[in-house]
Design an enzyme around this catalytic site. Sequence first.
Site, PDB file in Angstrom:
ATOM      1  N   ARG A  80       1.616  17.129   4.506  1.00  0.00           N
ATOM      2  CA  ARG A  80       2.915  16.747   5.058  1.00  0.00           C
ATOM      3  C   ARG A  80       4.019  17.570   4.385  1.00  0.00           C
ATOM      4  O   ARG A  80       3.865  18.037   3.259  1.00  0.00           O
ATOM      5  CB  ARG A  80       3.158  15.251   4.862  1.00  0.00           C
ATOM      6  CG  ARG A  80       2.143  14.382   5.614  1.00  0.00           C
ATOM      7  CD  ARG A  80       2.409  12.904   5.431  1.00  0.00           C
ATOM      8  NE  ARG A  80       1.440  12.100   6.165  1.00  0.00           N
ATOM      9  CZ  ARG A  80       0.285  11.660   5.670  1.00  0.00           C
ATOM     10  NH1 ARG A  80      -0.039  11.959   4.410  1.00  0.00           N
ATOM     11  NH2 ARG A  80      -0.543  10.956   6.396  1.00  0.00           N
ATOM     12  N   LYS A 112       2.702   9.547   1.600  1.00  0.00           N
ATOM     13  CA  LYS A 112       3.168   8.572   2.574  1.00  0.00           C
ATOM     14  C   LYS A 112       2.508   7.226   2.305  1.00  0.00           C
ATOM     15  O   LYS A 112       1.331   7.165   1.951  1.00  0.00           O
ATOM     16  CB  LYS A 112       2.806   9.052   3.980  1.00  0.00           C
ATOM     17  CG  LYS A 112       3.270   8.140   5.106  1.00  0.00           C
ATOM     18  CD  LYS A 112       2.852   8.718   6.446  1.00  0.00           C
ATOM     19  CE  LYS A 112       3.266   7.804   7.591  1.00  0.00           C
ATOM     20  NZ  LYS A 112       2.853   8.338   8.909  1.00  0.00           N
ATOM     21  N   HIS A 142       5.134  20.273  10.537  1.00  0.00           N
ATOM     22  CA  HIS A 142       4.171  19.169  10.649  1.00  0.00           C
ATOM     23  C   HIS A 142       3.085  19.491  11.676  1.00  0.00           C
ATOM     24  O   HIS A 142       1.969  18.964  11.603  1.00  0.00           O
ATOM     25  CB  HIS A 142       4.907  17.887  11.057  1.00  0.00           C
ATOM     26  CG  HIS A 142       4.089  16.644  10.898  1.00  0.00           C
ATOM     27  ND1 HIS A 142       4.021  15.940   9.722  1.00  0.00           N
ATOM     28  CD2 HIS A 142       3.279  15.997  11.766  1.00  0.00           C
ATOM     29  CE1 HIS A 142       3.216  14.899   9.875  1.00  0.00           C
ATOM     30  NE2 HIS A 142       2.747  14.912  11.107  1.00  0.00           N
ATOM     31  N   ARG A 177      -0.625  20.227  10.851  1.00  0.00           N
ATOM     32  CA  ARG A 177      -1.587  19.141  10.688  1.00  0.00           C
ATOM     33  C   ARG A 177      -2.323  18.873  12.002  1.00  0.00           C
ATOM     34  O   ARG A 177      -3.541  18.698  12.027  1.00  0.00           O
ATOM     35  CB  ARG A 177      -0.884  17.871  10.205  1.00  0.00           C
ATOM     36  CG  ARG A 177      -0.360  17.977   8.779  1.00  0.00           C
ATOM     37  CD  ARG A 177       0.480  16.779   8.364  1.00  0.00           C
ATOM     38  NE  ARG A 177      -0.236  15.513   8.455  1.00  0.00           N
ATOM     39  CZ  ARG A 177      -1.164  15.094   7.597  1.00  0.00           C
ATOM     40  NH1 ARG A 177      -1.514  15.864   6.578  1.00  0.00           N
ATOM     41  NH2 ARG A 177      -1.734  13.912   7.734  1.00  0.00           N
ATOM     42  N   HIS A 183      -5.055  10.598   5.992  1.00  0.00           N
ATOM     43  CA  HIS A 183      -4.633   9.519   6.871  1.00  0.00           C
ATOM     44  C   HIS A 183      -4.760   8.200   6.151  1.00  0.00           C
ATOM     45  O   HIS A 183      -5.569   8.043   5.241  1.00  0.00           O
ATOM     46  CB  HIS A 183      -5.456   9.524   8.170  1.00  0.00           C
ATOM     47  CG  HIS A 183      -4.974  10.549   9.129  1.00  0.00           C
ATOM     48  ND1 HIS A 183      -5.728  10.991  10.190  1.00  0.00           N
ATOM     49  CD2 HIS A 183      -3.814  11.248   9.187  1.00  0.00           C
ATOM     50  CE1 HIS A 183      -5.051  11.904  10.869  1.00  0.00           C
ATOM     51  NE2 HIS A 183      -3.896  12.074  10.278  1.00  0.00           N
ATOM     52  N   TYR A 212     -13.409   5.838  -3.720  1.00  0.00           N
ATOM     53  CA  TYR A 212     -14.810   6.184  -3.478  1.00  0.00           C
ATOM     54  C   TYR A 212     -14.910   7.345  -2.495  1.00  0.00           C
ATOM     55  O   TYR A 212     -15.652   8.300  -2.707  1.00  0.00           O
ATOM     56  CB  TYR A 212     -15.556   4.973  -2.918  1.00  0.00           C
ATOM     57  CG  TYR A 212     -16.968   5.281  -2.461  1.00  0.00           C
ATOM     58  CD1 TYR A 212     -18.009   5.365  -3.380  1.00  0.00           C
ATOM     59  CD2 TYR A 212     -17.247   5.502  -1.119  1.00  0.00           C
ATOM     60  CE1 TYR A 212     -19.301   5.663  -2.960  1.00  0.00           C
ATOM     61  CE2 TYR A 212     -18.534   5.803  -0.691  1.00  0.00           C
ATOM     62  CZ  TYR A 212     -19.559   5.871  -1.623  1.00  0.00           C
ATOM     63  OH  TYR A 212     -20.823   6.175  -1.201  1.00  0.00           O
TER      64      TYR A 212
END
Length: 386
Positions: free
Chosen positions: A224, A251, A317, A320, A344, A354
């Site tokens: 981002r 974010k 952006h 992405r 995300h 993990y």
Amino acid sequence: MLTIKAIEAAKPKDKGYKLADTGGLYLFVTPAGGKSWRANFSKDGKQGTKTYGRWPAMSLPDARKAHLGSKAEPELSARTTPTFKAVAKDWLHKHLPSLSNPKHRGQVEATLERFAYPTIGDRPIGDIRRPELVKAVNAAGSRVETAHRVAGRITAVFNYALDAGILEAHPAANLTRVLTPRKVKKPMPSIPPAEAGELMRAIAGYPDLVTRLGLELAAHTFVRVGELLGMRWDELKEDGLIWVVPADRMKGKPGRKLPHVVPLSKHARAIVERLRELNGDSELVLDSPARPGHELSENTLLFALYRLGYRGRMTVHGFRALASTVLNEQSDFDGEVIERQLAHKETDAVKAAYNRAQHLAKRRELMEWWGKWLAQQLAASRKRAT
């Protein structure tokens, strides 16, 4: 009469269909591919359907035996469908564990309890008609998002009943069409993959060096914009092989954000080293030439794309979206690995940690693949231009 070969060869179609066996027994194949043994019956002037079991759990001989036994005992052949609430509870039992966010799990169940159960909860699911469903989703009133969630969850319960062999068809399809449409966020502009080489060639010719390198780094890391512009030299780890974006620049909600690991391909590392020659004395990797000690601004990168002829077609952006499209359509990487690299939203901190550890090796491969893909597009564009 059916054969095992015919049963195994039966493929799903747009609508459910029957394959007749003998004595009224048939195999019903759902659009989702489920197969169940059924027979129609009439009792007290009413038509009904009895379901004996699902293939392959119930074999062809067992289905025939069950059907013969049912015909020998007429009182057992009448079958009433379970209530909507009973089917919904079964769906929730199977569906909720797949949701990692406890709050979301509670919301899914609460939505049905508040809006669906009062109107259709105690009704046999096979008897529910479309107007009743419309009434249930309209119970949310002017809360557009809530109404759409209600419609989606009611439809999911009916789909579950269809796949389980409880229903042959249902009235919940396209239920959201009776609602006020959701406000849809307009996606950031992004070029199609076929134009990536032309874009990278245009960027390579941009006159301001720091801006050019900033755009190239945005393309190769697809982070981002705020994460990129705040990049600092002390965030580079493992001798520059990875870049760790701190949690406070990611974010998400305060207190729930997590650091993001960005493996740097050899192409990205070359860009970073060129920036080190220019800004190595600053804390910032993208130190502004116009305002030393300050981050390069987002508008500087955006207006550079405008000057290159990409106004309304590409944003910072947008790299992405470009990476997501190419990686999902042209690479062999697992979707979970791609999602992790895109950072995300992951609400379960333990699961997120993990996943970061589990996928890091694959993510290194992914970023190297992406760097090579961009370089190949650039090379092909330059060849076409000569």
